[in-house]
Write a protein that holds these residues in place. Structure first.
Motif, PDB file in Angstrom:
ATOM      1  N   TRP A 263      33.498  38.806  54.294  1.00 28.53           N
ATOM      2  CA  TRP A 263      33.852  37.392  53.939  1.00 28.53           C
ATOM      3  C   TRP A 263      34.383  37.002  52.716  1.00 28.53           C
ATOM      4  O   TRP A 263      33.869  37.260  51.733  1.00 28.53           O
ATOM      5  CB  TRP A 263      32.464  36.450  54.336  1.00 28.53           C
ATOM      6  CG  TRP A 263      32.893  34.932  54.271  1.00 28.53           C
ATOM      7  CD1 TRP A 263      32.321  34.005  54.012  1.00 28.53           C
ATOM      8  CD2 TRP A 263      33.526  34.575  55.783  1.00 28.53           C
ATOM      9  NE1 TRP A 263      32.801  32.497  54.196  1.00 28.53           N
ATOM     10  CE2 TRP A 263      33.742  33.148  55.436  1.00 28.53           C
ATOM     11  CE3 TRP A 263      34.408  35.129  56.553  1.00 28.53           C
ATOM     12  CZ2 TRP A 263      34.191  32.104  56.221  1.00 28.53           C
ATOM     13  CZ3 TRP A 263      35.136  34.118  57.305  1.00 28.53           C
ATOM     14  CH2 TRP A 263      35.052  32.686  57.200  1.00 28.53           C
ATOM     15  N   ALA A 264      35.937  36.695  52.502  1.00 29.19           N
ATOM     16  CA  ALA A 264      36.397  36.705  51.374  1.00 29.19           C
ATOM     17  C   ALA A 264      35.806  35.728  50.273  1.00 29.19           C
ATOM     18  O   ALA A 264      35.385  34.634  50.765  1.00 29.19           O
ATOM     19  CB  ALA A 264      37.668  36.302  51.405  1.00 29.19           C
ATOM     20  N   GLY A 265      35.658  36.190  48.942  1.00 27.25           N
ATOM     21  CA  GLY A 265      35.313  35.029  47.997  1.00 27.25           C
ATOM     22  C   GLY A 265      33.862  35.102  47.936  1.00 27.25           C
ATOM     23  O   GLY A 265      33.432  34.010  47.211  1.00 27.25           O
ATOM     24  N   ARG A 266      33.115  35.956  48.466  1.00 29.47           N
ATOM     25  CA  ARG A 266      31.694  35.996  48.210  1.00 29.47           C
ATOM     26  C   ARG A 266      31.316  37.190  47.715  1.00 29.47           C
ATOM     27  O   ARG A 266      31.104  38.425  48.393  1.00 29.47           O
ATOM     28  CB  ARG A 266      30.990  35.988  49.520  1.00 29.47           C
ATOM     29  CG  ARG A 266      30.846  34.482  50.087  1.00 29.47           C
ATOM     30  CD  ARG A 266      32.213  33.629  50.481  1.00 29.47           C
ATOM     31  NE  ARG A 266      32.144  32.371  50.993  1.00 29.47           N
ATOM     32  CZ  ARG A 266      33.197  31.750  51.228  1.00 29.47           C
ATOM     33  NH1 ARG A 266      34.305  32.007  51.387  1.00 29.47           N
ATOM     34  NH2 ARG A 266      32.983  30.418  51.868  1.00 29.47           N
ATOM     35  N   LEU A 267      31.194  37.388  46.224  1.00 25.76           N
ATOM     36  CA  LEU A 267      30.961  38.404  45.616  1.00 25.76           C
ATOM     37  C   LEU A 267      32.087  39.446  45.883  1.00 25.76           C
ATOM     38  O   LEU A 267      31.572  40.814  46.153  1.00 25.76           O
ATOM     39  CB  LEU A 267      29.571  38.857  45.446  1.00 25.76           C
ATOM     40  CG  LEU A 267      28.652  38.349  44.284  1.00 25.76           C
ATOM     41  CD1 LEU A 267      27.657  39.364  44.426  1.00 25.76           C
ATOM     42  CD2 LEU A 267      29.502  39.093  42.995  1.00 25.76           C
ATOM     43  N   GLU A 268      33.288  39.184  46.371  1.00 28.15           N
ATOM     44  CA  GLU A 268      34.019  40.075  46.896  1.00 28.15           C
ATOM     45  C   GLU A 268      34.621  41.040  45.659  1.00 28.15           C
ATOM     46  O   GLU A 268      35.120  40.492  44.399  1.00 28.15           O
ATOM     47  CB  GLU A 268      35.363  39.360  47.433  1.00 28.15           C
ATOM     48  CG  GLU A 268      36.492  40.200  47.847  1.00 28.15           C
ATOM     49  CD  GLU A 268      37.654  39.390  48.541  1.00 28.15           C
ATOM     50  OE1 GLU A 268      38.454  40.029  49.216  1.00 28.15           O
ATOM     51  OE2 GLU A 268      37.664  38.154  48.304  1.00 28.15           O
ATOM     52  N   GLN A 269      34.894  42.398  45.768  1.00 30.42           N
ATOM     53  CA  GLN A 269      35.235  43.219  44.829  1.00 30.42           C
ATOM     54  C   GLN A 269      36.719  43.641  44.840  1.00 30.42           C
ATOM     55  O   GLN A 269      36.982  43.987  46.039  1.00 30.42           O
ATOM     56  CB  GLN A 269      34.356  44.320  44.745  1.00 30.42           C
ATOM     57  CG  GLN A 269      34.685  45.504  43.864  1.00 30.42           C
ATOM     58  CD  GLN A 269      33.878  46.821  44.027  1.00 30.42           C
ATOM     59  OE1 GLN A 269      32.530  46.588  44.024  1.00 30.42           O
ATOM     60  NE2 GLN A 269      34.599  48.027  43.817  1.00 30.42           N
ATOM     61  N   VAL A 270      37.589  43.552  43.885  1.00 28.65           N
ATOM     62  CA  VAL A 270      39.176  43.835  43.809  1.00 28.65           C
ATOM     63  C   VAL A 270      39.161  44.706  42.897  1.00 28.65           C
ATOM     64  O   VAL A 270      39.066  44.527  41.957  1.00 28.65           O
ATOM     65  CB  VAL A 270      39.947  42.586  43.951  1.00 28.65           C
ATOM     66  CG1 VAL A 270      41.371  42.941  44.154  1.00 28.65           C
ATOM     67  CG2 VAL A 270      39.435  41.736  45.181  1.00 28.65           C
ATOM     68  N   GLU A 271      39.875  45.824  43.334  1.00 27.80           N
ATOM     69  CA  GLU A 271      40.209  46.695  42.269  1.00 27.80           C
ATOM     70  C   GLU A 271      41.583  46.040  41.579  1.00 27.80           C
ATOM     71  O   GLU A 271      42.274  45.773  42.085  1.00 27.80           O
ATOM     72  CB  GLU A 271      40.896  48.064  42.869  1.00 27.80           C
ATOM     73  CG  GLU A 271      39.433  48.851  43.730  1.00 27.80           C
ATOM     74  CD  GLU A 271      38.296  49.294  42.987  1.00 27.80           C
ATOM     75  OE1 GLU A 271      38.684  49.721  41.744  1.00 27.80           O
ATOM     76  OE2 GLU A 271      37.445  49.176  43.314  1.00 27.80           O
ATOM     77  N   LEU A 272      41.179  46.269  40.179  1.00 28.02           N
ATOM     78  CA  LEU A 272      42.418  45.881  39.544  1.00 28.02           C
ATOM     79  C   LEU A 272      42.756  46.641  38.283  1.00 28.02           C
ATOM     80  O   LEU A 272      41.993  46.829  37.345  1.00 28.02           O
ATOM     81  CB  LEU A 272      42.086  44.232  39.117  1.00 28.02           C
ATOM     82  CG  LEU A 272      43.122  43.470  38.233  1.00 28.02           C
ATOM     83  CD1 LEU A 272      44.508  43.277  38.962  1.00 28.02           C
ATOM     84  CD2 LEU A 272      42.686  42.136  37.618  1.00 28.02           C
ATOM     85  N   GLY A 273      43.748  47.475  38.155  1.00 24.72           N
ATOM     86  CA  GLY A 273      43.831  48.474  37.045  1.00 24.72           C
ATOM     87  C   GLY A 273      42.970  49.463  37.060  1.00 24.72           C
ATOM     88  O   GLY A 273      42.525  50.032  38.015  1.00 24.72           O
TER      89      GLY A 273
END
Length: 414
Positions: A263-273
């Motif tokens: 479920w997007a936007g619920r302590l969602e982890q996104v790799e960034l750099g």
């Protein structure tokens, strides 16, 4: 693509919030006679302040895992595309289907001489598509309130209550007692009702309404662990609610049937750099407190926290709680009605004019250098805008910013 329909749909936000069902009921009766009283699918309505979207997503996931589909899911708000609000067996509907629904409803409105709000139109479109898809079960996440919310236009077979807290007081009442009574009023008959653990005032309102209507009420016990796919202690409560609802359909359902939910936007982890961006839509004090507890539990220490919220939220208290975890980067959410962060900022806290500001994006990239984490929270509108600029985005053809559908007149929280 012709964008006129989209502009016309978003323009309905100017109608504002309508706490009443008459116009929508008339349109539904014209489009789908008998639907409201005798829908061709089982209806689950999920009501609350925080956690109802996660609960709805878990229930939808469990139903599909147990082959109880087609399952219709209606949630709000969206983060990137309008169609995210309406899903059939986990798939968001395409823009063309939204457009067809808008056109069909507009024709009925012209005949009846009524105008629906943005949320009412999306509710009607969702129900149309759920009927057309032959859904066996439909999960409806209530919007603002409960008793007069658009999702209440269809009679629910079972109701789930997520956590009640103070929010939208100018519409629902200034106390938890008033807010809880408004939400509990969705109980309209002898139906099963499940609820997470609630504060005493909220529990009393749910119990009283259940007694008055002869409903079968059960308060669920938090699960030992949240399902895989959703992080945080608070998701144990939401998972218990989803499991209670799921067992009404399948008595042998187990916690494992919720595993793998996304479920997007619920302590969602996104790799960034070299680092990680954590996205969470916590948008009131209760939500921020749960978010902070989850971050401590998971030992996530953000190097910076991108924060902004709306004018009707207690921004000073939210910011104070977040400062316990890390320094703030202050940015107003996209759209109108944002809290004036100049009144919240400390002298050493940088402020940025918008989520699209290149200097903000550069500050985030510097903060994640070396494998650090950055948290983004405070508003769906802020998280949606930031998510659209990451690899997590699923939008290939532009953004339907959720702020474009915001009907709420944002008054400063007193």
């Amino acid at each position: 693509m012709n964008l006129d329909w989209r502009a016309a749909l978003f323009a309905r936000r100017t109608i504002g919030v309508r706490l009443g069902l008459d116009a929508l009921e008339r349109v539904l009766d014209a489009l789908l006679p008998g639907l409201r009283e005798h829908p061709p699918f089982a209806v689950v309505q999920i009501v609350g302040t925080n956690g109802k979207g996660s609960t709805a997503a878990m229930l939808d996931h469990g139903l599909r895992k147990l082959r109880r589909g087609p399952v219709g899911l209606f949630t709000s708000p969206h983060l990137e595309r309008i169609g995210e609000r309406i899903r059939i067996d986990g798939q968001a509907i395409a823009d063309e289907r939204v457009q067809a629904g808008v056109d069909r409803i507009a024709a009925v409105e012209a005949t009846l001489g009524v105008s629906l709000t943005f949320f009412e139109v999306l509710t009607a479109i969702a129900l149309l598509h759920f009927v057309d898809a032959g859904c066996r079960v439909v999960v409806l996440e209530a919007g603002l309130g409960g008793r007069l919310d658009a999702t209440t236009a269809v009679h629910a077979d079972i109701v789930g209550f997520a956590h009640f807290a103070l929010d939208h007081q100018s519409y629902l009442g200034d106390t938890l007692e008033l807010i809880a009574a408004e939400k509990a009023a969705v109980i309209r008959g002898r139906i099963p009702v499940f609820s997470v653990e609630q504060a005493p005032a909220a529990r009393a309102a749910i119990e009283q309404r259940s007694r008055e209507r002869g409903a079968e009420l059960e308060f669920v016990t938090p699960l030992a662990e949240p399902p895989t796919g959703l992080l945080g202690h608070h998701q144990r409560h939401n998972a218990a609610l989803a499991l209670g609802l799921l067992r009404w359909f399948v008595r042998t359902a187990k916690p494992a049937h919720l595993d793998g939910v996304r479920w997007a936007g619920r302590l969602e982890q996104v790799e960034l750099g070299e680092g990680k961006l954590w996205l969470d839509v916590a948008h009131n004090l209760d939500g921020v407190e749960a978010l902070c507890a989850a971050l401590r539990e998971l030992q996530i220490q953000p190097r910076a926290i991108v924060f902004g919220t709306m004018a009707d939220k207690p921004a000073p208290a939210m910011a104070a709680k977040l400062r316990e975890l890390g320094p703030l980067l202050l940015v107003p959410p996209a759209g109108e009605g944002a809290f004036d962060l100049a009144t919240v900022a400390r002298p050493d806290e940088p402020r940025f004019p918008s989520p699209a500001d290149p200097q903000l994006l550069a500050a985030i990239e510097r903060a994640v250098a070396g494998g650090a984490s950055v948290l983004v929270c405070g508003s769906h509108f802020l998280v949606g805008a930031m998510r659209a600029r990451t690899a997590a985005s699923t939008s290939a053809s532009g953004l339907d910013g959720p702020e474009l559908s915001d009907p709420v007149t944002r008054r400063p929280n007193g």
